[in-house]
Design a protein around this motif. Structure first.
Motif, PDB file in Angstrom:
ATOM      1  N   TYR A  94      43.166  29.702  42.560  1.00  0.00           N
ATOM      2  CA  TYR A  94      43.644  29.622  41.181  1.00  0.00           C
ATOM      3  C   TYR A  94      45.152  29.789  41.144  1.00  0.00           C
ATOM      4  O   TYR A  94      45.798  30.120  42.140  1.00  0.00           O
ATOM      5  CB  TYR A  94      42.959  30.661  40.294  1.00  0.00           C
ATOM      6  N   TYR A  98      47.703  36.632  35.838  1.00  0.00           N
ATOM      7  CA  TYR A  98      46.675  37.661  35.856  1.00  0.00           C
ATOM      8  C   TYR A  98      45.943  37.592  37.193  1.00  0.00           C
ATOM      9  O   TYR A  98      45.845  36.522  37.800  1.00  0.00           O
ATOM     10  CB  TYR A  98      45.682  37.444  34.719  1.00  0.00           C
ATOM     11  N   GLY A 102      42.153  41.357  35.873  1.00  0.00           N
ATOM     12  CA  GLY A 102      42.825  41.324  34.579  1.00  0.00           C
ATOM     13  C   GLY A 102      44.169  42.014  34.565  1.00  0.00           C
ATOM     14  O   GLY A 102      44.748  42.242  33.505  1.00  0.00           O
ATOM     15  N   GLN A 247      40.366  43.431  31.626  1.00  0.00           N
ATOM     16  CA  GLN A 247      39.000  42.935  31.777  1.00  0.00           C
ATOM     17  C   GLN A 247      38.958  41.924  32.915  1.00  0.00           C
ATOM     18  O   GLN A 247      39.866  41.105  33.060  1.00  0.00           O
ATOM     19  CB  GLN A 247      38.540  42.258  30.476  1.00  0.00           C
ATOM     20  N   MET A 249      38.504  38.706  35.052  1.00  0.00           N
ATOM     21  CA  MET A 249      38.689  37.327  34.629  1.00  0.00           C
ATOM     22  C   MET A 249      38.254  36.387  35.740  1.00  0.00           C
ATOM     23  O   MET A 249      38.483  36.642  36.928  1.00  0.00           O
ATOM     24  CB  MET A 249      40.160  37.066  34.289  1.00  0.00           C
ATOM     25  N   ALA A 250      37.621  35.282  35.360  1.00  0.00           N
ATOM     26  CA  ALA A 250      37.244  34.262  36.330  1.00  0.00           C
ATOM     27  C   ALA A 250      38.483  33.458  36.715  1.00  0.00           C
ATOM     28  O   ALA A 250      39.376  33.256  35.894  1.00  0.00           O
ATOM     29  CB  ALA A 250      36.186  33.339  35.733  1.00  0.00           C
ATOM     30  N   GLN A 252      38.949  30.330  36.980  1.00  0.00           N
ATOM     31  CA  GLN A 252      39.178  29.192  36.091  1.00  0.00           C
ATOM     32  C   GLN A 252      39.837  29.618  34.794  1.00  0.00           C
ATOM     33  O   GLN A 252      40.672  28.905  34.235  1.00  0.00           O
ATOM     34  CB  GLN A 252      37.860  28.493  35.744  1.00  0.00           C
ATOM     35  N   GLU A 253      39.467  30.798  34.328  1.00  0.00           N
ATOM     36  CA  GLU A 253      40.041  31.329  33.092  1.00  0.00           C
ATOM     37  C   GLU A 253      41.516  31.654  33.276  1.00  0.00           C
ATOM     38  O   GLU A 253      42.347  31.375  32.407  1.00  0.00           O
ATOM     39  CB  GLU A 253      39.267  32.583  32.683  1.00  0.00           C
ATOM     40  N   ILE A 254      41.854  32.237  34.434  1.00  0.00           N
ATOM     41  CA  ILE A 254      43.244  32.584  34.716  1.00  0.00           C
ATOM     42  C   ILE A 254      44.107  31.325  34.759  1.00  0.00           C
ATOM     43  O   ILE A 254      45.218  31.292  34.226  1.00  0.00           O
ATOM     44  CB  ILE A 254      43.355  33.344  36.047  1.00  0.00           C
ATOM     45  N   SER A 255      43.592  30.279  35.389  1.00  0.00           N
ATOM     46  CA  SER A 255      44.367  29.052  35.567  1.00  0.00           C
ATOM     47  C   SER A 255      44.696  28.365  34.245  1.00  0.00           C
ATOM     48  O   SER A 255      45.612  27.546  34.177  1.00  0.00           O
ATOM     49  CB  SER A 255      43.612  28.085  36.481  1.00  0.00           C
ATOM     50  N   LYS A 256      43.955  28.683  33.185  1.00  0.00           N
ATOM     51  CA  LYS A 256      44.213  28.067  31.885  1.00  0.00           C
ATOM     52  C   LYS A 256      45.361  28.740  31.140  1.00  0.00           C
ATOM     53  O   LYS A 256      45.847  28.215  30.135  1.00  0.00           O
ATOM     54  CB  LYS A 256      42.945  28.118  31.031  1.00  0.00           C
ATOM     55  N   LEU A 257      45.791  29.913  31.603  1.00  0.00           N
ATOM     56  CA  LEU A 257      46.848  30.656  30.915  1.00  0.00           C
ATOM     57  C   LEU A 257      48.187  30.344  31.570  1.00  0.00           C
ATOM     58  O   LEU A 257      48.360  30.524  32.776  1.00  0.00           O
ATOM     59  CB  LEU A 257      46.568  32.159  30.989  1.00  0.00           C
TER      60      LEU A 257
END
Length: 333
Positions: A94, A98, A102, A247, A249-250, A252-257
């Motif tokens: 990723y 983050y 988290g 919290q 974080m996956a 994929q979720e990190i890469s979206k930020l």
């Protein structure tokens, strides 16, 4: 107290390229010491991680010199924090600020032993395919002793430096005259054929010597915020801020930020004399550097989460106020 604008923080950048010739060979497997890069293993300009870190530092200072900005020196504490993050990005495939727990850059830097202020650039380059998840939850195995190509390090710095406004957070980090140190993390992950190169630049402002804060706090505990600023710097004030508990974080979720958020809430601002302050700030003004001390005590009303202690100072020229320290403490649930 002054607020940092979100655009002053860095963004994450990535570049995707096709696999180099050595990775396209049937059954190609990487072993410790193998080279990675777009030009293949026969490229003569191969560098160890230590050499790559020094070369990246040279590239940063080359770009700062071109714009008349003083050089930065390698910050070992920030490098430790940055290397940990680069390894995780390389292992899990990723890109972001983050980590999977988290944590933000300020918390990682604090936990590594940092006491100044940090601003992070992150970057990666990887092959086109995304491998399946490995049994340990990672997507790549991080190589312990990879060799990198100068060309890839040059490309990384070029992409970060050549950003254009308003999306130029990396460039502004590279060129900020407030930064006098930088930590550099570099990690390489592979699944045998595909690979990822993850890079972090942890720019630091080291404008004093600040006494350690407790990593974990409790209600009623006395917390001493103290230290001495560098010569010419004058204490402006101290902010206490709160952020919600980190919290998981996956990836994929990190890469979206694209960036990382400032603390959510300001708890209090503490001012040196002659200004009124919720708690007294002891201050000794000196041309050799202001000495200060503040004692604060967590109250029953405090929520569980991450508390940030941010120290502000006026520069020697008196032209601006800058954050010289931002550290975290955890109040558990």
């Amino acid at each position: 107290m002054r607020q940092l604008t979100i655009c002053a923080l860095s963004l994450a950048a990535t570049i995707v390229f096709s696999a180099p010739s050595w990775a396209q060979q049937s059954g190609a497997q990487l072993t410790p010491g193998d080279s990675v890069g777009t030009a293949g293993v026969t490229e003569s300009k191969q560098l160890t991680i230590k050499q790559s870190r020094q070369y990246m530092l040279d590239l940063i200072n080359r770009d700062r010199k071109r714009k008349g900005v003083p050089p930065v020196t390698l910050d070992p504490i920030a490098t430790s924090a940055g290397q940990t993050h680069a390894k995780e990005m390389a292992a899990k495939g990723y890109l972001g600020h983050y980590d999977v727990l988290g944590h933000k850059p300020w918390q990682r830097y604090t936990e590594a032993g940092g006491s100044g202020y940090v601003a992070e650039n992150t970057y990666n380059m990887h092959t086109l395919q995304q491998p399946a998840q490995l049994p340990d939850g990672n997507r790549y195995t991080v190589l312990p002793n990879p060799h990198l190509l100068k060309n890839d390090l040059e490309q990384a710095e070029s992409n970060l430096f050549n950003e254009v406004p308003p999306n130029d957070g990396h460039r502004r980090n590279i060129l900020s005259p407030d930064h006098d140190g930088v930590g550099i993390g570099i990690a390489v992950g592979t699944n045998g054929n595909e690979y990822i190169i993850a890079i972090t630049q942890e720019f630091t402002d080291n404008k004093g010597a600040f006494d350690p804060l407790p990593p974990q706090i409790q209600i009623g505990q006395e917390i001493v915020v103290s230290g001495k600023l560098s010569p010419g710097y004058q204490l402006h004030g101290i902010d206490l801020k709160w952020d919600s508990p980190p919290q998981p974080m996956a990836p994929q979720e990190i890469s979206k930020l694209n960036t990382y958020a400032l603390p959510e809430k300001q708890i209090a601002s503490y001012w040196p004399p002659p200004y009124q302050s919720p708690e007294p700030v002891t201050l000794i003004r000196s041309s050799d550097g202001d000495k200060f001390k503040l004692v604060i005590k967590p109250q029953p009303s405090w929520e569980a989460g991450i508390y940030y202690v941010e120290i502000w100072a006026n520069t020697p020229e008196g032209k601006k106020t800058v954050a010289v320290s931002m550290r975290t403490m955890i109040l558990p649930r």
